[in-house]
Design a protein around this motif. Structure first.
Motif, PDB file in Angstrom:
ATOM      1  N   THR A 128       0.504  -1.465   0.325  1.00 10.73           N
ATOM      2  CA  THR A 128      -0.193   0.118   0.014  1.00 10.73           C
ATOM      3  C   THR A 128       0.831   1.348   0.127  1.00 10.73           C
ATOM      4  O   THR A 128       1.925   1.714   1.201  1.00 10.73           O
ATOM      5  CB  THR A 128      -1.127   0.150   1.255  1.00 10.73           C
ATOM      6  N   VAL A 129       0.464   2.488  -1.040  1.00 13.42           N
ATOM      7  CA  VAL A 129       1.495   2.873  -1.529  1.00 13.42           C
ATOM      8  C   VAL A 129       0.870   4.716  -0.506  1.00 13.42           C
ATOM      9  O   VAL A 129      -0.985   4.634  -0.744  1.00 13.42           O
ATOM     10  CB  VAL A 129       1.861   3.514  -2.483  1.00 13.42           C
ATOM     11  N   GLU A 130       1.163   6.126   0.728  1.00 12.65           N
ATOM     12  CA  GLU A 130       1.078   7.064   0.477  1.00 12.65           C
ATOM     13  C   GLU A 130       1.688   7.906   0.361  1.00 12.65           C
ATOM     14  O   GLU A 130       3.331   7.351   1.007  1.00 12.65           O
ATOM     15  CB  GLU A 130       0.325   6.684   2.520  1.00 12.65           C
ATOM     16  N   LEU A 131       1.688   8.770   0.223  1.00 12.36           N
ATOM     17  CA  LEU A 131       2.987   9.661  -0.361  1.00 12.36           C
ATOM     18  C   LEU A 131       3.072  10.776   1.698  1.00 12.36           C
ATOM     19  O   LEU A 131       4.181  11.185   1.552  1.00 12.36           O
ATOM     20  CB  LEU A 131       2.180  10.887  -1.297  1.00 12.36           C
ATOM     21  N   ASP A 132       1.593  10.671   1.761  1.00 14.74           N
ATOM     22  CA  ASP A 132       2.039  11.599   2.959  1.00 14.74           C
ATOM     23  C   ASP A 132       2.601  10.770   4.439  1.00 14.74           C
ATOM     24  O   ASP A 132       2.830   9.420   4.548  1.00 14.74           O
ATOM     25  CB  ASP A 132       1.067  12.471   3.077  1.00 14.74           C
ATOM     26  N   ALA A 136       1.195   7.498   6.038  1.00 15.46           N
ATOM     27  CA  ALA A 136       1.184   6.210   6.247  1.00 15.46           C
ATOM     28  C   ALA A 136       1.804   5.968   7.689  1.00 15.46           C
ATOM     29  O   ALA A 136       1.108   5.214   7.775  1.00 15.46           O
ATOM     30  CB  ALA A 136       2.751   6.294   4.898  1.00 15.46           C
ATOM     31  N   GLU A 137       2.014   6.801   8.922  1.00 19.33           N
ATOM     32  CA  GLU A 137       2.267   6.502   9.924  1.00 19.33           C
ATOM     33  C   GLU A 137       0.871   5.544  10.592  1.00 19.33           C
ATOM     34  O   GLU A 137       1.144   5.005  11.430  1.00 19.33           O
ATOM     35  CB  GLU A 137       2.951   7.667  10.718  1.00 19.33           C
ATOM     36  N   LYS A 138       0.331   7.173  10.711  1.00 20.83           N
ATOM     37  CA  LYS A 138      -1.026   6.776  11.242  1.00 20.83           C
ATOM     38  C   LYS A 138      -1.693   5.311  10.246  1.00 20.83           C
ATOM     39  O   LYS A 138      -2.477   4.541  11.137  1.00 20.83           O
ATOM     40  CB  LYS A 138      -2.648   7.909  11.055  1.00 20.83           C
ATOM     41  N   GLY A 139      -2.258   5.738   9.563  1.00 20.56           N
ATOM     42  CA  GLY A 139      -2.803   4.145   8.391  1.00 20.56           C
ATOM     43  C   GLY A 139      -2.357   2.771   9.071  1.00 20.56           C
ATOM     44  O   GLY A 139      -2.960   2.187   8.786  1.00 20.56           O
ATOM     45  N   GLU A 140      -1.208   2.483   8.853  1.00 14.50           N
ATOM     46  CA  GLU A 140      -0.144   1.511   9.160  1.00 14.50           C
ATOM     47  C   GLU A 140      -0.189   0.855  10.503  1.00 14.50           C
ATOM     48  O   GLU A 140      -0.242  -0.522  10.753  1.00 14.50           O
ATOM     49  CB  GLU A 140       1.305   1.710   9.002  1.00 14.50           C
ATOM     50  N   GLU A 141      -0.402   1.914  11.587  1.00 14.61           N
ATOM     51  CA  GLU A 141      -0.856   1.688  12.907  1.00 14.61           C
ATOM     52  C   GLU A 141      -2.202   1.180  13.581  1.00 14.61           C
ATOM     53  O   GLU A 141      -2.409   0.249  13.950  1.00 14.61           O
ATOM     54  CB  GLU A 141      -0.669   3.374  14.152  1.00 14.61           C
ATOM     55  N   ILE A 142      -3.409   1.710  12.051  1.00 15.33           N
ATOM     56  CA  ILE A 142      -4.217   1.634  12.608  1.00 15.33           C
ATOM     57  C   ILE A 142      -4.034  -0.816  11.338  1.00 15.33           C
ATOM     58  O   ILE A 142      -5.671  -0.919  12.601  1.00 15.33           O
ATOM     59  CB  ILE A 142      -6.006   1.757  11.718  1.00 15.33           C
ATOM     60  N   ILE A 143      -3.708  -0.757  10.699  1.00 17.23           N
ATOM     61  CA  ILE A 143      -3.628  -2.068  10.167  1.00 17.23           C
ATOM     62  C   ILE A 143      -3.274  -2.846  11.432  1.00 17.23           C
ATOM     63  O   ILE A 143      -3.572  -4.042  11.158  1.00 17.23           O
ATOM     64  CB  ILE A 143      -2.967  -1.682   8.682  1.00 17.23           C
ATOM     65  N   LEU A 144      -2.228  -2.230  11.940  1.00 15.02           N
ATOM     66  CA  LEU A 144      -1.710  -3.824  12.815  1.00 15.02           C
ATOM     67  C   LEU A 144      -2.486  -3.473  14.207  1.00 15.02           C
ATOM     68  O   LEU A 144      -2.817  -4.410  14.403  1.00 15.02           O
ATOM     69  CB  LEU A 144      -0.457  -2.990  13.520  1.00 15.02           C
ATOM     70  N   PHE A 153       1.512  -7.286   4.433  1.00 17.08           N
ATOM     71  CA  PHE A 153       1.480  -6.244   4.306  1.00 17.08           C
ATOM     72  C   PHE A 153       2.766  -5.099   4.697  1.00 17.08           C
ATOM     73  O   PHE A 153       3.122  -5.178   5.131  1.00 17.08           O
ATOM     74  CB  PHE A 153       0.325  -5.467   4.117  1.00 17.08           C
ATOM     75  N   GLN A 154       2.614  -4.597   3.460  1.00 17.77           N
ATOM     76  CA  GLN A 154       3.928  -3.473   3.692  1.00 17.77           C
ATOM     77  C   GLN A 154       3.481  -1.763   2.987  1.00 17.77           C
ATOM     78  O   GLN A 154       2.958  -1.074   1.978  1.00 17.77           O
ATOM     79  CB  GLN A 154       5.300  -3.733   2.763  1.00 17.77           C
ATOM     80  N   VAL A 155       4.440  -0.961   3.608  1.00 22.65           N
ATOM     81  CA  VAL A 155       3.444   0.354   3.559  1.00 22.65           C
ATOM     82  C   VAL A 155       4.924   1.097   3.024  1.00 22.65           C
ATOM     83  O   VAL A 155       5.590   1.100   3.332  1.00 22.65           O
ATOM     84  CB  VAL A 155       3.076   1.025   4.892  1.00 22.65           C
ATOM     85  N   LEU A 156       4.490   1.073   1.712  1.00 23.93           N
ATOM     86  CA  LEU A 156       5.237   2.444   1.231  1.00 23.93           C
ATOM     87  C   LEU A 156       5.414   3.587   1.206  1.00 23.93           C
ATOM     88  O   LEU A 156       4.177   3.798   0.505  1.00 23.93           O
ATOM     89  CB  LEU A 156       5.370   1.536  -0.673  1.00 23.93           C
ATOM     90  N   THR A 157       5.722   4.454   2.020  1.00 21.99           N
ATOM     91  CA  THR A 157       5.981   6.204   1.692  1.00 21.99           C
ATOM     92  C   THR A 157       6.165   6.935   1.364  1.00 21.99           C
ATOM     93  O   THR A 157       7.458   6.804   0.637  1.00 21.99           O
ATOM     94  CB  THR A 157       6.608   6.419   2.872  1.00 21.99           C
ATOM     95  N   CYS A 158       5.324   6.794  -0.340  1.00 24.67           N
ATOM     96  CA  CYS A 158       6.601   8.307  -1.594  1.00 24.67           C
ATOM     97  C   CYS A 158       4.893   7.988  -2.504  1.00 24.67           C
ATOM     98  O   CYS A 158       4.007   7.742  -1.994  1.00 24.67           O
ATOM     99  CB  CYS A 158       8.137   6.828  -1.886  1.00 24.67           C
ATOM    100  N   SER A 159       5.541   8.245  -3.611  1.00 26.45           N
ATOM    101  CA  SER A 159       4.991   9.013  -4.632  1.00 26.45           C
ATOM    102  C   SER A 159       4.106   7.481  -5.057  1.00 26.45           C
ATOM    103  O   SER A 159       5.471   6.496  -4.904  1.00 26.45           O
ATOM    104  CB  SER A 159       5.218  10.155  -5.482  1.00 26.45           C
TER     105      SER A 159
END
Length: 256
Positions: A128-132, A136-144, A153-159
């Motif tokens: 899952t990709v998130e630019l901001d 990204a941090e808040k979304g990843e925490e909620i998934i956990l 899953f893996q969060v990619l913090t980029c465009s």
């Protein structure tokens, strides 16, 4: 001086028109920049408040409780979550297609990610990709908090463009079976073209587009409907639509 004035007079309407046009374009550009800045800050506030509510009110470790809390919050507050109707549609597609590799462009608060992860096969994985970075941090925490583990899953913090250019390193020999686009609609078509060029979609790949009434999404829809040999439009609900990629050989480099 009089001669110069006489020569210049015929050019006056042209000068006025050019000045007006430049001013209009500059004003339109300023408005677009201001709108993007306002959306950015509104988005950050929305994500932070949504995260705080869901984190404190849900039952940790239970995905259903996290989703219900999202939906409860959205009844009285602005929210970026897609909501239960479209969320159930996403889950239906994931159940039916049983994708092993999923790319989600636009994490937001993690609502759609949880919907996807609930139905993924045990060997499936979500990128899952998130630019901001804050989002990204808040979304990843909620998934956990919903009970999912990092290997799933893996969060990619980029465009989205940067993520797609480096996607092969995350996929290995695999290709994408499902792509969910819920980021900047202006990037929908460029990102699809980049996925094609990189040969990153499997022949059975399904695209899920959110916000199809936006001009950028409309550009992608026009592109795929003009290529029935490669794409077909499937079900839709509200402003979300599924598109099937049905080609036995990959695209070579294709210009718009």
């Amino acid at each position: 001086m009089v001669s110069l004035l006489l020569i210049s007079l015929p050019l006056l309407p042209v000068v006025v028109m050019a000045t007006t046009l430049c001013h209009s374009r500059l004003l339109a550009l300023c408005r677009r920049v201001c709108a993007r800045v306002m959306r950015f800050f509104r988005g950050r506030v929305c994500v932070s408040s949504t995260h705080a509510y869901v984190f404190s009110e849900c039952t940790h470790g239970q995905a259903a409780s996290v989703l219900d809390t999202f939906d409860l919050y959205a009844k009285t507050h602005a929210s970026f979550s897609i909501g239960p109707e479209k969320g159930e549609f996403v889950e239906e597609v994931v159940r039916r297609e049983a994708p092993l590799r999923v790319l989600e462009l636009g994490l937001h608060c993690g609502y759609t990610s949880i919907r996807i992860l609930r139905q993924l096969p045990t060997s499936g994985r979500l990128l899952t990709v998130e630019l901001d970075p804050l989002t990204a941090e808040k979304g990843e925490e909620i998934i956990l908090v919903a009970g999912f583990k990092s290997p799933q899953f893996q969060v990619l913090t980029c465009s989205s463009a940067a993520a797609i250019s480096n996607l092969a390193s995350h996929l290995g020999e695999s290709c994408l079976d499902l792509v969910v686009m819920d980021h900047d609609p202006e990037q929908y078509l460029p990102d699809l073209l980049a996925l094609q060029r990189g040969q990153l979609m499997s022949p059975r790949c399904v695209l899920l587009l959110n916000g199809i009434l936006q001009p950028g999404a409309q550009a992608l829809l026009e592109y795929v409907t003009a290529r029935p040999q490669h794409y077909s439009v499937g079900q839709h609900i509200k402003d979300m639509v599924e598109i099937h990629y049905h080609i036995s050989t990959y695209f070579q480099r294709e210009e718009r």
